[in-house]
Design an enzyme around this catalytic site. Structure first.
Site, PDB file in Angstrom:
ATOM      1  N   ASN A   1       0.870  -1.180   0.000  1.00  0.00           N
ATOM      2  CA  ASN A   1       0.000   0.000   0.000  1.00  0.00           C
ATOM      3  C   ASN A   1       0.902   1.223   0.000  1.00  0.00           C
ATOM      4  O   ASN A   1       1.497   1.564   1.012  1.00  0.00           O
ATOM      5  CB  ASN A   1      -0.884  -0.035   1.260  1.00  0.00           C
ATOM      6  CG  ASN A   1      -1.696   1.245   1.419  1.00  0.00           C
ATOM      7  OD1 ASN A   1      -1.784   2.049   0.488  1.00  0.00           O
ATOM      8  ND2 ASN A   1      -2.283   1.433   2.593  1.00  0.00           N
ATOM      9  N   TRP A   2       1.001   1.855  -1.153  1.00  0.00           N
ATOM     10  CA  TRP A   2       1.949   2.968  -1.297  1.00  0.00           C
ATOM     11  C   TRP A   2       1.427   4.253  -0.670  1.00  0.00           C
ATOM     12  O   TRP A   2       2.167   5.222  -0.557  1.00  0.00           O
ATOM     13  CB  TRP A   2       2.255   3.226  -2.778  1.00  0.00           C
ATOM     14  CG  TRP A   2       2.919   2.082  -3.491  1.00  0.00           C
ATOM     15  CD1 TRP A   2       3.226   0.844  -2.963  1.00  0.00           C
ATOM     16  CD2 TRP A   2       3.369   2.060  -4.846  1.00  0.00           C
ATOM     17  NE1 TRP A   2       3.832   0.064  -3.916  1.00  0.00           N
ATOM     18  CE2 TRP A   2       3.930   0.784  -5.089  1.00  0.00           C
ATOM     19  CE3 TRP A   2       3.345   2.993  -5.894  1.00  0.00           C
ATOM     20  CZ2 TRP A   2       4.463   0.428  -6.327  1.00  0.00           C
ATOM     21  CZ3 TRP A   2       3.871   2.643  -7.122  1.00  0.00           C
ATOM     22  CH2 TRP A   2       4.429   1.371  -7.330  1.00  0.00           C
ATOM     23  N   LYS A   3       0.146   4.290  -0.346  1.00  0.00           N
ATOM     24  CA  LYS A   3      -0.473   5.495   0.224  1.00  0.00           C
ATOM     25  C   LYS A   3      -0.214   6.702  -0.694  1.00  0.00           C
ATOM     26  O   LYS A   3      -0.183   6.525  -1.914  1.00  0.00           O
ATOM     27  CB  LYS A   3       0.027   5.723   1.656  1.00  0.00           C
ATOM     28  CG  LYS A   3      -0.142   4.448   2.499  1.00  0.00           C
ATOM     29  CD  LYS A   3       0.063   4.647   3.954  1.00  0.00           C
ATOM     30  CE  LYS A   3      -0.125   3.304   4.659  1.00  0.00           C
ATOM     31  NZ  LYS A   3      -0.089   3.396   6.112  1.00  0.00           N
TER      32      LYS A   3
ATOM     33  N   GLU B   1      -6.860   4.609   7.620  1.00  0.00           N
ATOM     34  CA  GLU B   1      -6.696   6.043   7.321  1.00  0.00           C
ATOM     35  C   GLU B   1      -7.943   6.596   6.636  1.00  0.00           C
ATOM     36  O   GLU B   1      -8.319   7.749   6.832  1.00  0.00           O
ATOM     37  CB  GLU B   1      -5.429   6.252   6.479  1.00  0.00           C
ATOM     38  CG  GLU B   1      -4.175   6.088   7.338  1.00  0.00           C
ATOM     39  CD  GLU B   1      -2.953   5.547   6.620  1.00  0.00           C
ATOM     40  OE1 GLU B   1      -2.866   5.630   5.383  1.00  0.00           O
ATOM     41  OE2 GLU B   1      -2.062   5.017   7.330  1.00  0.00           O
TER      42      GLU B   1
ATOM     43  N   GLY C   1       2.945  -1.094   4.218  1.00  0.00           N
ATOM     44  CA  GLY C   1       2.976   0.328   3.865  1.00  0.00           C
ATOM     45  C   GLY C   1       4.401   0.762   3.571  1.00  0.00           C
ATOM     46  O   GLY C   1       4.938   0.514   2.489  1.00  0.00           O
ATOM     47  N   GLY C   2       5.039   1.375   4.551  1.00  0.00           N
ATOM     48  CA  GLY C   2       6.382   1.950   4.382  1.00  0.00           C
ATOM     49  C   GLY C   2       7.381   1.033   3.683  1.00  0.00           C
ATOM     50  O   GLY C   2       8.096   1.470   2.769  1.00  0.00           O
TER      51      GLY C   2
ATOM     52  N   SER D   1       3.504  -1.832  10.316  1.00  0.00           N
ATOM     53  CA  SER D   1       4.964  -1.884  10.510  1.00  0.00           C
ATOM     54  C   SER D   1       5.559  -3.262  10.245  1.00  0.00           C
ATOM     55  O   SER D   1       6.532  -3.659  10.887  1.00  0.00           O
ATOM     56  CB  SER D   1       5.342  -1.382  11.918  1.00  0.00           C
ATOM     57  OG  SER D   1       4.926  -0.048  12.084  1.00  0.00           O
TER      58      SER D   1
ATOM     59  N   HIS E   1      -9.473   1.008   4.705  1.00  0.00           N
ATOM     60  CA  HIS E   1      -8.193   1.199   5.389  1.00  0.00           C
ATOM     61  C   HIS E   1      -8.413   2.153   6.569  1.00  0.00           C
ATOM     62  O   HIS E   1      -9.225   3.075   6.479  1.00  0.00           O
ATOM     63  CB  HIS E   1      -7.154   1.770   4.419  1.00  0.00           C
ATOM     64  CG  HIS E   1      -5.791   1.814   5.027  1.00  0.00           C
ATOM     65  ND1 HIS E   1      -5.408   2.829   5.881  1.00  0.00           N
ATOM     66  CD2 HIS E   1      -4.741   0.958   4.965  1.00  0.00           C
ATOM     67  CE1 HIS E   1      -4.172   2.578   6.297  1.00  0.00           C
ATOM     68  NE2 HIS E   1      -3.744   1.451   5.743  1.00  0.00           N
TER      69      HIS E   1
ATOM     70  N   GLY F   1       2.492   2.513  10.592  1.00  0.00           N
ATOM     71  CA  GLY F   1       3.409   3.635  10.399  1.00  0.00           C
ATOM     72  C   GLY F   1       4.108   4.075  11.678  1.00  0.00           C
ATOM     73  O   GLY F   1       4.720   5.146  11.718  1.00  0.00           O
TER      74      GLY F   1
ATOM     75  N   GLU G   1      -5.190  -4.847  10.584  1.00  0.00           N
ATOM     76  CA  GLU G   1      -4.152  -3.836  10.770  1.00  0.00           C
ATOM     77  C   GLU G   1      -4.439  -3.054  12.043  1.00  0.00           C
ATOM     78  O   GLU G   1      -5.233  -2.100  12.025  1.00  0.00           O
ATOM     79  CB  GLU G   1      -4.135  -2.866   9.589  1.00  0.00           C
ATOM     80  CG  GLU G   1      -3.906  -3.534   8.255  1.00  0.00           C
ATOM     81  CD  GLU G   1      -3.445  -2.529   7.219  1.00  0.00           C
ATOM     82  OE1 GLU G   1      -2.283  -2.603   6.823  1.00  0.00           O
ATOM     83  OE2 GLU G   1      -4.232  -1.657   6.841  1.00  0.00           O
TER      84      GLU G   1
END
Ligand code: PGA
Length: 247
Positions: free
Chosen positions: A9-11, A94, A231-232, A210, A92, A170, A164
């Site tokens: 997930n590149w956001k 967010e 993510g990251g 994470s 998600h 994150g 999640e």
């Protein structure tokens, strides 16, 4: 057996050049045929990423449930498909927290995806205060009951679930493999209750929060963890490929 999946997930990260370079590198480096690899770039880059992708399923981080019309800024499933997008995230944390997406809205998105025969990953997970109060299972079960468990079995079987915990996203603070396994086992037991054991065995349940190249092996070795939503660590080809190789 549930499919093994690693999804990035590149956001709201990377520009077009970075996006193309990343999908090219991962396409070249990844040779795991037993793992389904997915990428969720910003919607603007789905066409380019999909055309560079080799053996990677590309999709969007979000969509709107209506087929078309006056919904400024939104994207329809048919539009996503027309540029090579095959799947989307739904719910998600967010989207839920920053963009106030409600269970009711998420249910409509789930229904729209099912109606269009469009794949999705349904995200769930508790915030820190819920975990600290020990109410995480009640909370996550309610999220699933509100927007996913209404589906009939055939439709439900096509879904993928991502657990999640919000406090792990994150933050560099991963759930321990025991915490992840406990929730994943609970989710699977609710699927058995709601549907049946065969269905529960087939649906992939991914961990997100994470997850990186250093902890993926331990997380993925849990019997009920079928992969990760990353993510990251999905923004660097080496780290993402190392996570894919952690199975
Ligand atoms: P993270 O994000 O890996 O950067 O914690 C995971 C996610 O939000 O899907």
């Amino acid at each position: 057996m549930a499919r093994k999946i690693v999804a990035g997930n590149w956001k709201m990260n990377l520009n077009l050049n970075d996006a193309k370079a990343l999908v090219q590198q991962v396409s070249q480096q990844n040779n795991r045929e037993d793992v389904t690899v997915m990428m969720f770039p910003p919607a603007l880059f789905v066409a380019d990423v999909a055309s560079e992708a080799n053996g990677i399923k590309v999709g969007t981080q979000n969509f709107y449930f209506e087929e078309k019309g006056a919904f400024t800024g939104e994207l329809a499933i048919d539009q996503i498909r027309s540029v090579g997008g095959e799947i989307s995230l739904i719910g998600h944390s967010e989207r839920r927290a920053i963009f106030a997406e409600s269970d009711e809205l998420l249910k409509r998105k789930v229904d729209a995806a099912v109606d269009a025969d469009f794949d999705f990953i349904f995200c769930c997970g508790e915030p820190l205060e819920i975990r600290e109060a020990g109410n995480q299972e009640t909370y996550v079960k309610a999220q699933l009951e509100a927007a996913l468990f209404h589906l009939p079995k055939d439709a439900f079987l096509k879904s993928v679930i991502a657990y999640e915990p919000v406090w792990a996203i994150g933050t560099g603070k991963t759930a321990s493999s025991d915490q992840a396994e406990e929730m994943h086992a609970a989710i699977r037991s609710w699927i058995v209750e709601k549907y049946d054991a065969t269905t529960a065995e087939k649906v992939s349940i991914l961990y997100g929060g994470s997850c990186n190249e250093n902890n993926a092996r331990e997380l993925f070795s849990c019997p009920n963890v079928d992969g990760g939503l990353i993510g990251g660590a999905s923004l660097k080809a080496d780290a993402f490929c190392a996570i894919i190789d952690s199975f």
